[in-house]
Design a protein around this motif. Sequence first.
Motif, PDB file in Angstrom:
ATOM      1  N   LEU A  73       0.829  -1.208   0.000  1.00 17.11           N
ATOM      2  CA  LEU A  73       0.000   0.000   0.000  1.00 17.11           C
ATOM      3  C   LEU A  73       0.863   1.257   0.000  1.00 17.11           C
ATOM      4  O   LEU A  73       1.901   1.326   0.660  1.00 17.11           O
ATOM      5  CB  LEU A  73      -0.911   0.009   1.230  1.00 17.11           C
ATOM      6  N   ALA A  74       0.416   2.266  -0.743  1.00 19.37           N
ATOM      7  CA  ALA A  74       1.176   3.509  -0.822  1.00 19.37           C
ATOM      8  C   ALA A  74       1.103   4.296   0.487  1.00 19.37           C
ATOM      9  O   ALA A  74       2.079   4.929   0.885  1.00 19.37           O
ATOM     10  CB  ALA A  74       0.658   4.368  -1.976  1.00 19.37           C
ATOM     11  N   TYR A  87      -8.245   5.296   4.123  1.00 19.84           N
ATOM     12  CA  TYR A  87      -8.421   5.301   2.677  1.00 19.84           C
ATOM     13  C   TYR A  87      -7.026   5.227   2.073  1.00 19.84           C
ATOM     14  O   TYR A  87      -6.133   5.972   2.482  1.00 19.84           O
ATOM     15  CB  TYR A  87      -9.143   6.565   2.224  1.00 19.84           C
ATOM     16  N   THR A  88      -6.806   4.321   1.130  1.00 17.50           N
ATOM     17  CA  THR A  88      -5.460   4.082   0.641  1.00 17.50           C
ATOM     18  C   THR A  88      -5.478   3.712  -0.836  1.00 17.50           C
ATOM     19  O   THR A  88      -6.543   3.551  -1.437  1.00 17.50           O
ATOM     20  CB  THR A  88      -4.781   2.973   1.476  1.00 17.50           C
ATOM     21  N   THR A  89      -4.289   3.602  -1.403  1.00 17.91           N
ATOM     22  CA  THR A  89      -4.139   3.153  -2.784  1.00 17.91           C
ATOM     23  C   THR A  89      -3.017   2.129  -2.842  1.00 17.91           C
ATOM     24  O   THR A  89      -2.202   2.018  -1.921  1.00 17.91           O
ATOM     25  CB  THR A  89      -3.777   4.320  -3.736  1.00 17.91           C
ATOM     26  N   TRP A  90      -2.974   1.395  -3.930  1.00 14.05           N
ATOM     27  CA  TRP A  90      -1.810   0.556  -4.221  1.00 14.05           C
ATOM     28  C   TRP A  90      -1.412   0.804  -5.669  1.00 14.05           C
ATOM     29  O   TRP A  90      -2.266   1.046  -6.536  1.00 14.05           O
ATOM     30  CB  TRP A  90      -2.053  -0.911  -3.922  1.00 14.05           C
ATOM     31  N   CYS A  91      -0.107   0.787  -5.910  1.00 15.67           N
ATOM     32  CA  CYS A  91       0.441   1.239  -7.190  1.00 15.67           C
ATOM     33  C   CYS A  91       1.277   0.140  -7.848  1.00 15.67           C
ATOM     34  O   CYS A  91       1.658  -0.846  -7.209  1.00 15.67           O
ATOM     35  CB  CYS A  91       1.324   2.468  -6.970  1.00 15.67           C
ATOM     36  N   ASP A  92       1.574   0.351  -9.133  1.00 21.15           N
ATOM     37  CA  ASP A  92       2.507  -0.543  -9.810  1.00 21.15           C
ATOM     38  C   ASP A  92       3.923  -0.001  -9.620  1.00 21.15           C
ATOM     39  O   ASP A  92       4.135   1.040  -8.985  1.00 21.15           O
ATOM     40  CB  ASP A  92       2.135  -0.714 -11.286  1.00 21.15           C
ATOM     41  N   ASP A  93       4.924  -0.686 -10.167  1.00 19.94           N
ATOM     42  CA  ASP A  93       6.308  -0.293  -9.913  1.00 19.94           C
ATOM     43  C   ASP A  93       6.706   0.995 -10.622  1.00 19.94           C
ATOM     44  O   ASP A  93       7.786   1.537 -10.370  1.00 19.94           O
ATOM     45  CB  ASP A  93       7.267  -1.430 -10.271  1.00 19.94           C
ATOM     46  N   ARG A  94       5.843   1.529 -11.499  1.00 21.00           N
ATOM     47  CA  ARG A  94       6.093   2.816 -12.141  1.00 21.00           C
ATOM     48  C   ARG A  94       5.381   3.962 -11.425  1.00 21.00           C
ATOM     49  O   ARG A  94       5.413   5.093 -11.886  1.00 21.00           O
ATOM     50  CB  ARG A  94       5.667   2.760 -13.604  1.00 21.00           C
ATOM     51  N   GLY A  95       4.761   3.647 -10.291  1.00 22.30           N
ATOM     52  CA  GLY A  95       4.103   4.673  -9.497  1.00 22.30           C
ATOM     53  C   GLY A  95       2.702   5.020  -9.937  1.00 22.30           C
ATOM     54  O   GLY A  95       2.117   5.994  -9.439  1.00 22.30           O
ATOM     55  N   ALA A 275       9.856   0.126   1.586  1.00 23.93           N
ATOM     56  CA  ALA A 275      10.148  -0.057   0.152  1.00 23.93           C
ATOM     57  C   ALA A 275       8.889  -0.561  -0.546  1.00 23.93           C
ATOM     58  O   ALA A 275       8.863  -1.634  -1.144  1.00 23.93           O
ATOM     59  CB  ALA A 275      11.293  -1.041  -0.025  1.00 23.93           C
ATOM     60  N   PHE A 276       7.809   0.241  -0.478  1.00 26.19           N
ATOM     61  CA  PHE A 276       6.547  -0.208  -1.052  1.00 26.19           C
ATOM     62  C   PHE A 276       6.597  -0.124  -2.578  1.00 26.19           C
ATOM     63  O   PHE A 276       7.408   0.607  -3.169  1.00 26.19           O
ATOM     64  CB  PHE A 276       5.369   0.594  -0.497  1.00 26.19           C
ATOM     65  N   ILE A 277       5.720  -0.862  -3.219  1.00 22.26           N
ATOM     66  CA  ILE A 277       5.695  -0.915  -4.678  1.00 22.26           C
ATOM     67  C   ILE A 277       5.396   0.475  -5.246  1.00 22.26           C
ATOM     68  O   ILE A 277       4.398   1.095  -4.905  1.00 22.26           O
ATOM     69  CB  ILE A 277       4.639  -1.924  -5.173  1.00 22.26           C
ATOM     70  N   GLY A 278       6.262   0.949  -6.109  1.00 21.50           N
ATOM     71  CA  GLY A 278       6.102   2.258  -6.732  1.00 21.50           C
ATOM     72  C   GLY A 278       6.813   3.378  -6.030  1.00 21.50           C
ATOM     73  O   GLY A 278       6.833   4.508  -6.535  1.00 21.50           O
ATOM     74  N   ARG A 279       7.421   3.111  -4.877  1.00 21.85           N
ATOM     75  CA  ARG A 279       8.040   4.179  -4.074  1.00 21.85           C
ATOM     76  C   ARG A 279       9.066   4.979  -4.875  1.00 21.85           C
ATOM     77  O   ARG A 279       9.042   6.209  -4.895  1.00 21.85           O
ATOM     78  CB  ARG A 279       8.694   3.588  -2.838  1.00 21.85           C
TER      79      ARG A 279
END
Length: 399
Positions: A73-74, A87-95, A275-279
């Motif tokens: 989660l971002a 309330y949250t989002t999750w991203c891909d490795d390109r942000g 080190a979350f995905i898209g950081r």
Amino acid sequence: MIRTTPFHPRTSAANQTGLWSHWSGHLASEKYQVAEKFEYFAIRNSAGMFDSSPLYKYRIHGRDAERFLGGVLARDIRACRPGHAQYTTWCDDRGFVVEDGVILRHAADEFLLTAAEPNFAYFADLIGRHDVAIEEVSDDYATLAFQGPRSRTILEGLAPEVSALPYFALTPATISGIPVTISRTGFTGDLGFEVWVASGDALAVWDAVAEASQGHGVIPFGLQALEMARIEAGLLLLDVDFRSSRFAWTDEDRSTPTELGLGWMLRGIEADDRAFIGRRAIVREMTEKTSRWRMTGVVVDWHDYDRIYTNAGLIPPKDHTPVHEEFFLYDDDLKQVGYATSYAYSPILQRHIALARVRPNLAAPGTRVRLEIDVNHRYEYVAAHTARLPLYNPERKTA
């Protein structure tokens, strides 16, 4: 096969129009009353009951649950204490944003994540060696959203725990002897709660809330009234205001959290050790200021709007029905500077409003823009200005 929710025996009996939509494979009422404005004003003046059961729900638990979610989660899940929600989002490795949702933290190692679209496989594939499990529990629970200024007064008569419940907090309770979880969350931008109940007990809880609401002007509301409220509240809708990066054809249909106006989720990211995905991509975007857009509110100048229609020999329409189409935005030289994604006439603000993306240098509240509309089969450019979201933000929402 089209399915029904656990509340369907009550929602179908209340639906005077017979108008239904499909939401995650379930029937969802478009509107119960002939005029959906009745339902809208119930939300804004009293309270309304909404069946949000079709949301996908995932139970995530185990010793490493927080660590696992912190890497996906971002928004920093560590800031969400047990008994609270985010309330949250999750991203891909390109942000780019994959999806958004609300996560409820029931305990140190137990969470419930909601999403508008299926995400079970996405999260399950990321578990790796973490000591964590994810379960699909969408059918196990019904969710009743009870929204509006009288919602707390009515609900605390059934569950006194809600009287002191803070914004985005949750509590176990009982309604008519039935165990429930009540969260101070919702999608209307008003004071409101969501009641989470085992599917088998759903009708008894609906009936208890409906009975307690007698005399308060409370009615069920459907998707159209919800749409009106959420646009005023500046709440984004998947596949309308943004697309999932997983299914977008090009980057033009992908968005970063910052571009969606969700940069507040990432405050302090420089000191965040996750080190979350898209950081990396998100930090680079923020450092190099490469955001293409900013999400903003837009308010139409009603004088100019009326002038355009009057000069065309028409009565200026004040249609509250939300429109999910792109309305292009221009500067005074008629150079395109952005586009609106959700547009409607707000009954409570008495203005045409929109959720829109504009170039970052034009995002400051009060910036003049022109909204393209069609009048008598010709394009006209009505004066408007950007405005801070949410456009409607009553103090009672968080008080």
